[in-house]
Design an enzyme around this catalytic site. Sequence first.
Site, short mmCIF file in Angstrom:
data_model
loop_
_atom_site.label_atom_id
_atom_site.label_comp_id
_atom_site.label_asym_id
_atom_site.label_seq_id
_atom_site.Cartn_x
_atom_site.Cartn_y
_atom_site.Cartn_z
N SER A 86 52.87 45.17 37.51
CA SER A 86 52.34 44.54 37.96
C SER A 86 52.85 44.21 39.50
O SER A 86 52.88 45.14 40.32
CB SER A 86 52.82 42.78 36.72
OG SER A 86 51.94 41.81 37.85
N ASP A 174 64.16 29.52 41.89
CA ASP A 174 63.40 28.68 43.64
C ASP A 174 63.69 30.32 44.45
O ASP A 174 61.90 29.71 45.19
CB ASP A 174 65.22 28.32 43.98
CG ASP A 174 65.42 26.74 43.10
OD1 ASP A 174 65.13 26.31 42.70
OD2 ASP A 174 66.70 26.99 43.42
N HIS A 234 46.74 42.40 30.37
CA HIS A 234 47.89 42.92 31.44
C HIS A 234 49.06 43.20 31.56
O HIS A 234 49.60 44.24 31.82
CB HIS A 234 47.75 41.68 32.24
CG HIS A 234 48.33 41.95 33.83
ND1 HIS A 234 48.44 41.93 34.20
CD2 HIS A 234 50.27 41.24 33.77
CE1 HIS A 234 49.50 42.60 35.06
NE2 HIS A 234 50.13 41.58 35.33
#
Length: 261
Positions: A86, A174, A234
Amino acid sequence: MLNYLEYGEATADRPTLLIVHGLYGSGRNWGVIAKRLADARHVVTVDMRNHGSSPHHDTHSYPEMAQDLAEVIMHLGGPVDICGHSMGGKAVMMLALTRPELLRRVIVADIAPVAYGHTQQMFIDAMRGVDLSRVERRSDAEAQLAEAGVERALQSFFTQSLDLPGKRWRLNLDALEAEMPKIIGWPEDVTGQFAGPTLFLSGGASDYVQPEHRAPIKALFPQARFAKIPGAGHWLHAEKPREFEATLRIFLNAEGAAHAG
């Protein structure tokens, strides 16, 4: 430099295998597969930037991730075989296109060199929503993630990135949120080719690698081969670990024999 874990011993006839995890993962997620593959070679799993025990940065682009991997490979002492899943697969592709001399054989797991439309923001929201003051064990966090609608397999996956004593996530949420467009995207100015053996291995039940992706893949990786693991989505390495491991062995060892001959 990135944090990494090592398994097995280096051998004269087989290069180190470097395994690169995907978004919200860590090298530890790959421990079972790494230990099994280490019966025949040296295996290294890394924590990518902003993940696990690796340094946190404000930025999270594929050129930066490729450079991070290049530093590890040079530290290890030379060309490696590499497998990325991925987000890790995109970082591996970027490395292959910019520093091909560092890689021998490449495995890209369930991702293509294209931009995707689906965000992973909902998982950041779910992790942020966990009240860590009420978490004494991983199962406490899994229960809260379940309430947020996270499926069972991903609950366990995400909580592997929990620092229980520190009451914090080992993820720079963040930065990952701010850089999400880069993570799901793919740089448009990528040039070059990787001429070495490359396997694009996807889940038979996954929609991440489509037939229309084959042309852009072949343009960048002319030796690309394609394979699917039936019934896997996936997260193919977690859903079908034995089949995933067996496919890696066949590709790495067959190519190795051909290379040696």
